[in-house]
Design an enzyme around this catalytic site. Structure first.
Site, PDB file in Angstrom:
ATOM      1  N   GLU A 261     -11.315  -7.564   5.210  1.00  0.00           N
ATOM      2  CA  GLU A 261     -11.736  -6.927   6.471  1.00  0.00           C
ATOM      3  C   GLU A 261     -10.856  -7.498   7.565  1.00  0.00           C
ATOM      4  OE1 GLU A 261     -14.002  -4.602   6.742  1.00  0.00           O
ATOM      5  OE2 GLU A 261     -15.148  -4.741   4.891  1.00  0.00           O
ATOM      6  N   CYS A 295     -13.185  -6.566  16.156  1.00  0.00           N
ATOM      7  CA  CYS A 295     -12.189  -5.909  15.304  1.00  0.00           C
ATOM      8  C   CYS A 295     -12.143  -4.430  15.637  1.00  0.00           C
ATOM      9  CB  CYS A 295     -12.526  -6.126  13.832  1.00  0.00           C
ATOM     10  SG  CYS A 295     -14.219  -5.686  13.435  1.00  0.00           S
TER      11      CYS A 295
HETATM   12  P1  NAD Z   1      -8.208 -15.660  11.542  1.00  0.00           P
HETATM   13  O1  NAD Z   1      -7.408 -14.821  10.617  1.00  0.00           O
HETATM   14  O2  NAD Z   1      -7.498 -16.633  12.400  1.00  0.00           O
HETATM   15  O3  NAD Z   1      -9.295 -16.509  10.710  1.00  0.00           O
HETATM   16  C1  NAD Z   1     -10.302 -15.865   9.968  1.00  0.00           C
HETATM   17  C2  NAD Z   1     -10.798 -16.801   8.881  1.00  0.00           C
HETATM   18  O4  NAD Z   1      -9.799 -16.927   7.875  1.00  0.00           O
HETATM   19  C3  NAD Z   1     -11.075 -18.237   9.355  1.00  0.00           C
HETATM   20  O5  NAD Z   1     -12.241 -18.693   8.713  1.00  0.00           O
HETATM   21  C4  NAD Z   1      -9.849 -18.995   8.899  1.00  0.00           C
HETATM   22  O6  NAD Z   1     -10.063 -20.368   8.702  1.00  0.00           O
HETATM   23  C5  NAD Z   1      -9.564 -18.289   7.582  1.00  0.00           C
HETATM   24  N1  NAD Z   1      -8.178 -18.394   7.090  1.00  0.00           N
HETATM   25  C6  NAD Z   1      -7.048 -18.260   7.799  1.00  0.00           C
HETATM   26  N2  NAD Z   1      -5.978 -18.352   6.975  1.00  0.00           N
HETATM   27  C7  NAD Z   1      -6.459 -18.526   5.723  1.00  0.00           C
HETATM   28  C8  NAD Z   1      -5.869 -18.701   4.447  1.00  0.00           C
HETATM   29  N3  NAD Z   1      -4.536 -18.705   4.285  1.00  0.00           N
HETATM   30  N4  NAD Z   1      -6.659 -18.852   3.373  1.00  0.00           N
HETATM   31  C9  NAD Z   1      -8.006 -18.844   3.506  1.00  0.00           C
HETATM   32  N5  NAD Z   1      -8.629 -18.705   4.699  1.00  0.00           N
HETATM   33  C10 NAD Z   1      -7.858 -18.535   5.796  1.00  0.00           C
HETATM   34  O7  NAD Z   1      -9.081 -14.636  12.442  1.00  0.00           O
HETATM   35  P2  NAD Z   1      -9.962 -14.942  13.718  1.00  0.00           P
HETATM   36  O8  NAD Z   1      -9.075 -15.235  14.874  1.00  0.00           O
HETATM   37  O9  NAD Z   1     -11.068 -15.877  13.406  1.00  0.00           O
HETATM   38  O10 NAD Z   1     -10.654 -13.508  13.947  1.00  0.00           O
HETATM   39  C11 NAD Z   1     -10.031 -12.443  14.596  1.00  0.00           C
HETATM   40  C12 NAD Z   1      -9.434 -11.468  13.608  1.00  0.00           C
HETATM   41  O11 NAD Z   1     -10.417 -11.038  12.670  1.00  0.00           O
HETATM   42  C13 NAD Z   1      -8.941 -10.193  14.271  1.00  0.00           C
HETATM   43  O12 NAD Z   1      -7.730  -9.823  13.697  1.00  0.00           O
HETATM   44  C14 NAD Z   1     -10.033  -9.180  13.951  1.00  0.00           C
HETATM   45  O13 NAD Z   1      -9.616  -7.841  13.991  1.00  0.00           O
HETATM   46  C15 NAD Z   1     -10.419  -9.609  12.582  1.00  0.00           C
HETATM   47  N6  NAD Z   1     -11.748  -9.132  12.221  1.00  0.00           N
HETATM   48  C16 NAD Z   1     -11.830  -8.099  11.343  1.00  0.00           C
HETATM   49  C17 NAD Z   1     -13.072  -7.592  11.025  1.00  0.00           C
HETATM   50  C18 NAD Z   1     -13.210  -6.425  10.103  1.00  0.00           C
HETATM   51  O14 NAD Z   1     -14.309  -6.192   9.641  1.00  0.00           O
HETATM   52  N7  NAD Z   1     -12.160  -5.691   9.817  1.00  0.00           N
HETATM   53  C19 NAD Z   1     -14.230  -8.151  11.582  1.00  0.00           C
HETATM   54  C20 NAD Z   1     -14.097  -9.226  12.455  1.00  0.00           C
HETATM   55  C21 NAD Z   1     -12.841  -9.710  12.767  1.00  0.00           C
END
Ligand code: NAD
Length: 509
Positions: A261, A295
């Site tokens: 997601e 998102c």
């Molecule tokens: P982020 O990608 O920085 O982090 C999200 C999560 O992923 C965190 O828990 C982080 O620690 C983890 N993570 C990061 N790299 C990783 C890796 N290599 N391996 C495992 N885990 C890893 O995102 P954010 O800044 O917390 O949130 C914002 C983003 O999330 C935006 O791009 C938004 O669009 C997206 N988002 C998408 C949805 C959806 O349903 N499509 C919903 C909410 C947020």
């Protein structure tokens, strides 16, 4: 509106009310700050490799027990969890506000979403059914069953610190699976609180195996260990597309399932027949709400040239007057802060880039920095763009709305789809042909396509997720539950002959 002496005191009281043991938020090397003021509100301990190992081992053992509990009995746990969430709604909602910066009604709304998915999952626990399929062979019956899958890893983003866990966990629990949760490193407190609510529900229900739900605090390192563990057959990861690019291939490498997601770049088309009053309200909520950190936030707006000037002027009025600020210190605030200084810097850089490309920027400046030098409040930005170029093709997690004029519906539709992301979309029109085309096979290419509402603010009853760089995953309602189960197709012969499928003959003896 009441303001605690300091947010740290408020957080301590809230966590105490929610039943989180003090040592879970008063010690550890990870510093937790509130984006409302930038102040430190707690300290938590990161999980180490050994903690991940222990969580997965316990989850695996819990799975062997939990999968044999009848699904409606599993639903009972989720029903009681829903009750705990109802009781905790105000406190947990306020904690979401402090930790993620959402306005109170959105903080509580997030908890309501958790309650809603619990209700949905309870009903689902009596509906995990497969098909009976007509067999081509006489005296044969075919059927499919859905069996529990195994421990589910759930990685979540900061902007929905608790709801995303619940979309996954409520389904996973009724489907017979344990959940290991790696919340965003920016929002560990709400995760610790939810885990305590889960533990309380489990204690009330009884006979819930230890390790059915675990929280592992930490950054991507912790997530990566979970992603690489062969005992975790499904990882649901919510976050940026950059994260998905790392996580997706690692899961594919070991043939694990993924629900990705990821980022969106959501657009709306405003047609000549649109109800502009309604559109204005919907656009404002979708683009400004949650300070553009959903998102599904509206990021691109295509307006027909006959209504362009009127709508842009009205939007500018909204953008100029909407109340931004600390929602716990002021009434009537509709947008809180950005999550941190990095997000602010990215927003400013993108606005400069848009300007260089001919974009006319309205708003976007920092506000309240005198009151809160370590917090990042911004006026939302409206950017009139000459073409869909540069930053308009990317997701910037901030309140920036790019606006473009169109005269031909098909051109607007083509531009709408001409971005790498495919999460959410909407059309404002009272022309049935335009609406139906937008929703049709040749319309929006997103996972969510709405008419006469904005792209954000989904209900849990539908499957949630998007296409292209958004990752293709689906969570929450409809038949999203199937991703958390293993499908078994069985053929039963109740006759005395052994006819082979496709008329194949294989006579022995
Ligand atoms: P982020 O990608 O920085 O982090 C999200 C999560 O992923 C965190 O828990 C982080 O620690 C983890 N993570 C990061 N790299 C990783 C890796 N290599 N391996 C495992 N885990 C890893 O995102 P954010 O800044 O917390 O949130 C914002 C983003 O999330 C935006 O791009 C938004 O669009 C997206 N988002 C998408 C949805 C959806 O349903 N499509 C919903 C909410 C947020």
């Amino acid at each position: 509106m009441t303001v605690a002496t300091t947010l740290a005191t408020d957080v301590r009281d809230l966590l105490h009310d929610l039943g989180v043991p003090r040592d879970r938020f008063s010690q550890g090397s990870r510093v937790v700050r509130s984006p409302l003021t930038g102040e430190i509100v707690a300290h938590v301990q990161d999980a180490g490799r050994a903690d991940v190992e222990k969580a997965v081992t316990q989850a695996k053992t819990a799975f062997l027990e939990w999968r044999s509990v009848p699904a409606p009995k599993r639903g009972e746990l989720v029903r009681v969890l829903g009750e705990e969430l109802r009781r905790a709604k105000t406190s947990l909602g306020r904690l979401v506000t402090i930790e993620a910066g959402k306005i109170p009604s959105e903080g509580e709304g997030e908890v309501q979403e958790m309650i809603d998915i619990c209700d949905f999952a309870v009903g689902l626990s009596r509906q995990l059914y497969g098909l009976t399929i007509a067999s081509e062979r006489p005296n044969h019956r075919m059927m499919e069953q859905w069996h529990p899958l195994g421990p589910v890893g759930v990685i979540t983003s900061f902007n929905f610190p608790v709801a995303v866990w619940s979309w996954n966990a409520a389904l996973a629990f009724v489907c017979g699976n344990p959940v290991i949760w790696k919340p965003s490193e920016k929002t560990p407190l709400t995760a610790l609180a939810v885990q305590v609510l889960f533990e309380r529900a489990a204690a009330k229900v009884g006979r819930v195996p230890h390790g059915l739900s675990t929280v592992l605090i930490g950054d991507r390192d912790v997530g990566e260990v979970l992603v690489d563990d062969p005992r975790v057959p499904l990882v649901s990861a919510t976050g940026s597309t950059a994260m998905g690019r790392m996580v997706g291939p690692r899961l594919a490498q070991r043939f694990a399932r993924s629900i990705l997601e990821l980022g969106g770049n959501n657009a709306s088309i405003v047609c000549p027949s649109a109800d502009l009053d309604l559109a204005l309200r919907a656009i404002s909520f979708a683009a400004i709400g949650t300070a553009g950190q959903r998102c599904t936030s509206l990021r691109r707006l295509f307006i027909h040239d006959t209504v362009y000037d009127e709508l842009v002027v009205r939007l500018q009025q909204v953008y100029g007057s909407v109340r931004i600020g600390n929602p716990l210190a002021n009434d009537g605030v509709l947008a809180g802060p950005l999550i941190d200084g990095d997000a602010f810097e990215r927003m400013q850089n993108v606005l400069l880039e848009a300007q260089k490309l001919g974009g006319e920027v309205y708003g976007g400046e920092r506000v309240d920095d005198d009151k809160y030098p370590s917090a990042y409040y911004v006026r939302p930005a409206l950017v009139e763009m000459p073409a869909q170029i540069g930053p308009m093709l990317r997701e910037t997690f901030a309140p920036i709305l790019y606006v473009m004029k169109y005269s031909d519906f098909d051109v607007a539709l083509a531009l709408h789809n001409d971005v790498p992301q495919g999460l959410s979309s909407s059309i404002f029109s009272n022309d049935v042909r335009e609406v139906e085309k937008f929703l049709s096979v040749s319309g929006s290419d997103c996972g969510i396509a709405n008419a006469n509402i904005g792209p954000s603010g989904a209900e849990i009853g539908g499957a949630f997720g998007g296409e292209k760089e958004t990752g293709g995953g689906r969570e929450a309602g409809s038949d999203a539950w199937k991703a958390y189960m293993r499908r078994v197709t069985s053929t039963i012969n109740f006759g005395h002959e052994l006819p082979l499928a496709q008329g194949v003959r294989f006579d022995v003896g």
